[in-house]
Design a protein around this motif. Structure first.
Motif, PDB file in Angstrom:
ATOM      1  N   LEU A   1       0.335  -2.958   3.540  1.00  0.00           N
ATOM      2  CA  LEU A   1       1.112  -1.887   2.935  1.00  0.00           C
ATOM      3  C   LEU A   1       0.177  -0.847   2.326  1.00  0.00           C
ATOM      4  O   LEU A   1       0.586   0.287   2.096  1.00  0.00           O
TER       5      LEU A   1
ATOM      6  N   PRO B   1      10.763   2.217   4.998  1.00  0.00           N
ATOM      7  CA  PRO B   1      10.747   1.046   4.126  1.00  0.00           C
ATOM      8  C   PRO B   1      12.127   0.671   3.585  1.00  0.00           C
ATOM      9  O   PRO B   1      12.391  -0.511   3.366  1.00  0.00           O
TER      10      PRO B   1
ATOM     11  N   ILE C   1       9.930   0.573  -3.560  1.00  0.00           N
ATOM     12  CA  ILE C   1       9.527   1.501  -2.500  1.00  0.00           C
ATOM     13  C   ILE C   1       8.769   2.681  -3.105  1.00  0.00           C
ATOM     14  O   ILE C   1       7.753   3.117  -2.563  1.00  0.00           O
TER      15      ILE C   1
ATOM     16  N   LEU D   1       4.896   4.449   5.441  1.00  0.00           N
ATOM     17  CA  LEU D   1       5.544   4.677   4.148  1.00  0.00           C
ATOM     18  C   LEU D   1       5.664   6.160   3.813  1.00  0.00           C
ATOM     19  O   LEU D   1       6.188   6.518   2.761  1.00  0.00           O
TER      20      LEU D   1
ATOM     21  N   CYS E   1       6.855  -9.274  -3.207  1.00  0.00           N
ATOM     22  CA  CYS E   1       6.142  -8.815  -2.009  1.00  0.00           C
ATOM     23  C   CYS E   1       4.709  -9.323  -1.894  1.00  0.00           C
ATOM     24  O   CYS E   1       4.210  -9.551  -0.789  1.00  0.00           O
TER      25      CYS E   1
ATOM     26  N   ARG F   1       4.877   3.658  -2.198  1.00  0.00           N
ATOM     27  CA  ARG F   1       4.549   4.987  -1.671  1.00  0.00           C
ATOM     28  C   ARG F   1       3.534   5.731  -2.539  1.00  0.00           C
ATOM     29  O   ARG F   1       2.971   6.731  -2.091  1.00  0.00           O
TER      30      ARG F   1
END
Length: 111
Positions: free
Chosen positions: A44, A56, A83, A50, A24, A87
């Motif tokens: 992000l 996501p 993910i 998120l 990413c 978060r």
């Protein structure tokens, strides 16, 4: 970090931070601030999208705009971990674990 592929073109990194760094960060930047240039890559870091895991999950599985789907190159566990990392890092402080079982269920519902 150079992404590493295992068999059948799957990334082999384990852990959310490692997956983020290998997969990413090149577009979204190591600090998650996003970038603009040849394309636009959203931030992000401190991202309210998120707050719930469903968004996501869908983006990683299906892709969105210039972002490709990672459904074929990341496992359920890798997706859950990255993910979860997003978060809880990069200025995000959202609660609630994301599990590989949730990713598997989302794969089925997206087909």
């Amino acid at each position: 970090m150079t992404p590493t592929f295992g068999s059948r073109a799957h990334f082999t990194e384990e852990g959310g931070a490692a997956v983020y760094a290998a997969v990413c960060a090149a577009c979204h930047m190591p600090d998650g601030r996003g970038a603009s240039g040849a394309g636009s890559y959203p931030a992000l870091a401190r991202n309210p999208d998120l707050a719930t895991a469903a968004y996501p999950i869908a983006v990683v599985l299906l892709g969105q705009k210039a972002m490709p789907s990672f459904a074929e190159t990341l496992s359920n566990q890798q997706i859950a971990e990255v993910i979860g990392y997003l978060r809880t890092h990069l200025g995000n402080n959202y609660t609630g674990d994301v599990t590989a079982a949730e990713i598997a269920a989302a794969r089925v519902s997206k087909n």
